[in-house]
Design a protein around this motif. Sequence first.
Motif, mmCIF file in Angstrom:
data_model
loop_
_atom_site.group_PDB
_atom_site.id
_atom_site.type_symbol
_atom_site.label_atom_id
_atom_site.label_comp_id
_atom_site.label_asym_id
_atom_site.label_seq_id
_atom_site.Cartn_x
_atom_site.Cartn_y
_atom_site.Cartn_z
ATOM 1 N N LEU A 202 -119.733 33.781 -17.017
ATOM 2 C CA LEU A 202 -118.286 33.745 -17.233
ATOM 3 C C LEU A 202 -117.635 32.602 -16.464
ATOM 4 O O LEU A 202 -116.761 31.900 -16.987
ATOM 5 C CB LEU A 202 -117.656 35.074 -16.811
ATOM 6 N N LEU A 203 -118.036 32.419 -15.225
ATOM 7 C CA LEU A 203 -117.444 31.356 -14.406
ATOM 8 C C LEU A 203 -117.747 29.975 -14.980
ATOM 9 O O LEU A 203 -116.885 29.087 -14.978
ATOM 10 C CB LEU A 203 -117.963 31.457 -12.971
ATOM 11 N N ARG A 204 -118.951 29.792 -15.474
ATOM 12 C CA ARG A 204 -119.299 28.508 -16.083
ATOM 13 C C ARG A 204 -118.464 28.270 -17.337
ATOM 14 O O ARG A 204 -117.960 27.163 -17.562
ATOM 15 C CB ARG A 204 -120.781 28.489 -16.435
ATOM 16 N N ALA A 205 -118.331 29.303 -18.166
ATOM 17 C CA ALA A 205 -117.520 29.159 -19.374
ATOM 18 C C ALA A 205 -116.070 28.893 -19.022
ATOM 19 O O ALA A 205 -115.392 28.085 -19.668
ATOM 20 C CB ALA A 205 -117.650 30.409 -20.241
ATOM 21 N N ALA A 206 -115.567 29.551 -17.988
ATOM 22 C CA ALA A 206 -114.183 29.341 -17.556
ATOM 23 C C ALA A 206 -113.973 27.918 -17.059
ATOM 24 O O ALA A 206 -112.945 27.282 -17.347
ATOM 25 C CB ALA A 206 -113.821 30.351 -16.472
#
Length: 341
Positions: free
Chosen positions: A218-222
Motif C-alpha cells: 500500500l505504501l509503495r502504491a501511495a
Amino acid sequence: MSVPDISSVLSRVAHVLLVNGGFVQSPGLLRGKMGIALFLFHYGRFSGREAFAAAASELMEDILSQTDQGSPVDYAEGLAGFGTAVEYLIREQFIEPESGSVLSAVDEKVYHHLIHHTPELLWTDCGIPGLGRYFAARKMEEALSRTVDLLDKSFSSYPVLSGVLDVLASAYTLNVNAGKARHYLLYAADRMETMLREDAFFGKFPDHFCPSEMSLSLLRAARKTGLTELAGTASWVLERFGSEQTSPASSGQGLQAGALRTALTCHLLHREVPGAGYDRKSASWLEQALSEAPGALAGIPVAAPRGIPEMGLAQGYAGAGMALLTLSGACSPEWTELLTS
C-alpha cells in the motif's frame, strides 16, 4: 551483524552462482537465468570485478538464444519477466539503451498473448498483472489500458492484492485508463483492510497473514500515485498490526519465506516509514538469517527441493544475494519491485 560478515557470505553466493548459473535450465526472472544475471550485474558493480558482469552478459545471451516461438510468456518464467528486467538493467545503467531493441519482438508476443490467450489468473507470476508489469515497463499504453480493464474481478488473496496494486499504481502514474485504475486501487485497499480484519479476528488464512508486507504494498502504491487514501489504509494497518510482524513460516526458502525475507521487508518499511523502529527489526531478522545455516553451501539458507539448492531470484541464491546487497547498503532496493509475493 557487521558488513564484513555479510561480504563473506556474498562472496560465497557470488561464486556459487558463477559456477552454477549456466546449468540452470529456466531462462526466467524469478526462477532462472535472468534473476541470476541480475545478481551478477549488481555484485560485479559492488565488488569491482568485471568477471561477474561478463558472466551476467553471457547468461543474457543464453536467454536470448532461447527466446523463440515456443518461449513462455508469463512473468515468472517467460518473456514478460525477462523484458521487465531488461528495462530495469537499462535504467540502472548495467546495459546500454540500445539493448532494449531486442524487446521489439517480445512486445508483439506478449501483446498477442494478452489478446488471444488472455490469462484468467490474477497472480503476477503467471497471470494478468505480470503482463501488466511488462506493458508498464515498456510504456505500451494501449496494452496496459486493456490490462486494467481485465482487472474487474474479485481480489481474493494477499498475493493477488499485492500484484494488482503494483500494476494499477503504474497505470495511474502513467495516466493510462487512470479513472478505472484509481477505482480499482481504492477497491483493492478496502478489500485488503477487510481481509486483514477477518484474519485478525477469525483466522481465515493464518498461514498467509502478513500485515507488514501488505502495508508495504500500500505504501509503495501511495508513493507512486499520491493517493492519500492508500497511505491512510497503510497507516491503519501498521497502527493496528504493527507489532504482529510476520514470523517466518519456515527457514531455508530464500525470499519466498523465512528470516531473510522478513529482514528485507522490515528494511523496506524503514525506508517508507523512518523512525518507526523497522531498521532494528530488520537487523535482528538478518542476524537470525545469517545464523540459521552457516554450514550451507553459501552460508545462507535457500530452498533445496530434492536436496539441490535453488539458484534463482524467488527462492534461491540470486534472491538471497540481492537481499544481502540491499541490507548492507551496497545497492538500492528498486530491484525489489521486480519480485512477486
